[in-house]
Design a protein around this motif. Structure first.
Motif, PDB file in Angstrom:
ATOM      1  N   GLU A 114      -0.656  10.334  -3.776  1.00 43.46           N
ATOM      2  CA  GLU A 114      -1.247   9.090  -3.709  1.00 43.46           C
ATOM      3  C   GLU A 114      -1.169   8.401  -2.344  1.00 43.46           C
ATOM      4  OE1 GLU A 114      -0.599   6.632  -6.872  1.00 43.46           O
ATOM      5  OE2 GLU A 114      -1.511   8.084  -8.345  1.00 43.46           O
ATOM      6  N   ASP A 170      -2.612   6.141   1.406  1.00 41.29           N
ATOM      7  CA  ASP A 170      -3.774   5.286   2.080  1.00 41.29           C
ATOM      8  C   ASP A 170      -3.633   5.585   3.604  1.00 41.29           C
ATOM      9  OD1 ASP A 170      -5.326   3.318   2.943  1.00 41.29           O
ATOM     10  OD2 ASP A 170      -4.453   1.819   1.502  1.00 41.29           O
ATOM     11  N   ALA A 212       0.703  -1.160  -0.135  1.00 42.60           N
ATOM     12  CA  ALA A 212      -0.008   0.009   0.062  1.00 42.60           C
ATOM     13  C   ALA A 212       0.881   1.062   0.047  1.00 42.60           C
ATOM     14  CB  ALA A 212      -0.832   0.051   1.048  1.00 42.60           C
ATOM     15  N   ARG A 244       2.065   6.378  -1.502  1.00 42.42           N
ATOM     16  CA  ARG A 244       2.543   5.531  -2.669  1.00 42.42           C
ATOM     17  C   ARG A 244       3.385   6.535  -3.487  1.00 42.42           C
ATOM     18  NH1 ARG A 244      -2.674   3.875  -1.957  1.00 42.42           N
ATOM     19  NH2 ARG A 244      -3.450   5.315  -3.480  1.00 42.42           N
ATOM     20  N   GLY A 246      -8.807   5.004   3.872  1.00 42.79           N
ATOM     21  CA  GLY A 246      -8.430   4.110   2.629  1.00 42.79           C
ATOM     22  C   GLY A 246      -7.803   4.765   1.705  1.00 42.79           C
ATOM     23  N   PRO A 247      -7.510   3.986   0.460  1.00 40.04           N
ATOM     24  CA  PRO A 247      -6.605   4.657  -0.616  1.00 40.04           C
ATOM     25  C   PRO A 247      -7.255   5.964  -1.206  1.00 40.04           C
ATOM     26  CG  PRO A 247      -7.742   2.714  -1.408  1.00 40.04           C
ATOM     27  CD  PRO A 247      -7.945   2.734   0.094  1.00 40.04           C
ATOM     28  N   ARG A 262      -0.059   5.768   4.460  1.00 38.31           N
ATOM     29  CA  ARG A 262       1.093   5.194   3.848  1.00 38.31           C
ATOM     30  C   ARG A 262       0.947   6.160   2.448  1.00 38.31           C
ATOM     31  NH1 ARG A 262       3.192   0.357   4.784  1.00 38.31           N
ATOM     32  NH2 ARG A 262       2.391  -0.852   6.754  1.00 38.31           N
ATOM     33  N   GLU A 272      -5.342   4.934   7.303  1.00 41.95           N
ATOM     34  CA  GLU A 272      -6.106   3.878   7.786  1.00 41.95           C
ATOM     35  C   GLU A 272      -7.481   4.131   8.469  1.00 41.95           C
ATOM     36  OE1 GLU A 272      -4.938   0.374  11.274  1.00 41.95           O
ATOM     37  OE2 GLU A 272      -4.519   2.562  11.576  1.00 41.95           O
TER      38      GLU A 272
END
Length: 333
Positions: free
Chosen positions: A65, A67, A21, A122, A92-93, A120, A69
């Protein structure tokens, strides 16, 4: 760009956890977190409080981009020190596109990740740029260890906790090691602080120990001395300021399950500091929580009798600043 691209200047982190992720910025090494035997501490240690990156660019927009939690989770973008965007991430993403309005010139853009949601990254995009440079990270390095008061529960956003506000004001590089409800002088934290170069270390302690009744009058001072001495093994010349518990009027003289009052644990904390000073620690300093915030002023600062309101974070920054300015910064490592 990948989040660990060298053109992005990260601060407030110790490294990364890599996964499908994206990259999770870590503020404390994870290898021995299990030694706390606390699932809650392990969860808190993965929250990127104080984690941020900066870049100098003339790009017209920022694309992230990531993610998150949980949501809503505030993410701050500052341009040349001023708040440009505060976005509340959903869980969420997701992909964010934020205009930077560069006005034809390069600016320092700083992104503060949510302080209460594991997040996280990306990728980081700065389309249309002509200038894309890292930002020099200079200034004294400050490690702030403590409870939810240091972690921050109700700031307007992650860049407006009292520690973040002081760091911006003083030009200090903040590493936030606040762990909400979990400031129990864990050895794994002492070792992490010991191994992280710093010019100033603050220990905001006592409130969690009182509320949970974790320590007795016999064990608290000894645990504090051991924590400080572990830090000293790797930080012999660094200034350490122990901030005793800030006032909580309803708790000051209420006896907890371990037979202590908040006022009592504050006195024990001061006693432990004086013992270490008498043994030759000339770089250890005591900051009285009641000098920072007299009990009579506490009600106007707290949202719930314990945690500052968003405006209270600013007031607390104003009150703590002169006490930390009075501490001669160590040369660190």
């Amino acid at each position: 760009m990948h989040p660990d691209d060298p053109r992005l200047s990260w601060d407030g982190i110790s490294g990364w956890e890599r996964g499908p992720a994206g990259l999770l910025p870590l503020r404390i090494p994870q290898q021995r977190i299990a030694t706390t035997l606390s699932a809650n501490f392990a969860r808190l240690a993965r929250l990127p409080a104080g984690a941020r990156f900066a870049v100098r660019t003339d790009a017209p927009e920022l694309v992230l981009e990531l993610d998150a939690e949980t949501g809503p989770a505030p993410l701050d973008v500052r341009r040349d020190g001023e708040l440009l965007h505060r976005t509340h991430l959903a869980g969420g993403p997701q992909r964010l596109t934020l205009p930077l309005r560069p006005a034809g010139a390069a600016h320092e853009i700083e992104v503060w990740l949510p302080h209460l949601s594991e997040t996280r990254l990306r990728s980081v995009g700065l389309p249309g740029h002509r200038v894309l440079e890292p930002v020099a990270r200079t200034g004294p390095r400050w490690i702030a260890y403590g409870s939810s008061l240091t972690h921050a529960m109700f700031p307007h956003g992650p860049s407006e906790s009292w520690t973040a506000l002081i760091a911006a004001r003083e030009g200090w590089r903040l590493r936030n090691l606040g762990f909400a409800g979990e400031a129990y002088l864990d050895p794994v934290v002492a070792r992490a602080v010991r191994d992280t170069p710093a010019d100033l270390i603050t220990l905001e302690i006592g409130t969690n120990a009182y509320i949970r009744g974790v320590f007795t009058a016999r064990s608290w001072g000894s645990a504090l001395c051991g924590f400080v001495e572990t830090v000293r093994d790797g930080q012999p010349d660094t200034a350490i300021a122990v901030i005793t518990a800030l006032p909580s009027v309803e708790r000051e003289h209420l006896v907890n399950t371990a037979g202590l009052t908040l006022a009592g644990i504050r006195r024990l904390t001061a006693d432990a500091v004086r013992v270490l000073q008498s043994l030759g620690d000339t770089r250890l300093h005591l900051v009285d929580g009641l000098a920072v915030l007299p009990a009579a002023d506490a009600d106007g600062l707290y949202a719930d009798g314990l945690h500052p309101t968003p405006e209270g974070e600013h007031r607390l920054a104003d009150r703590v600043t002169p006490h930390l300015r009075a501490v001669p910064l160590g040369r660190g490592r």
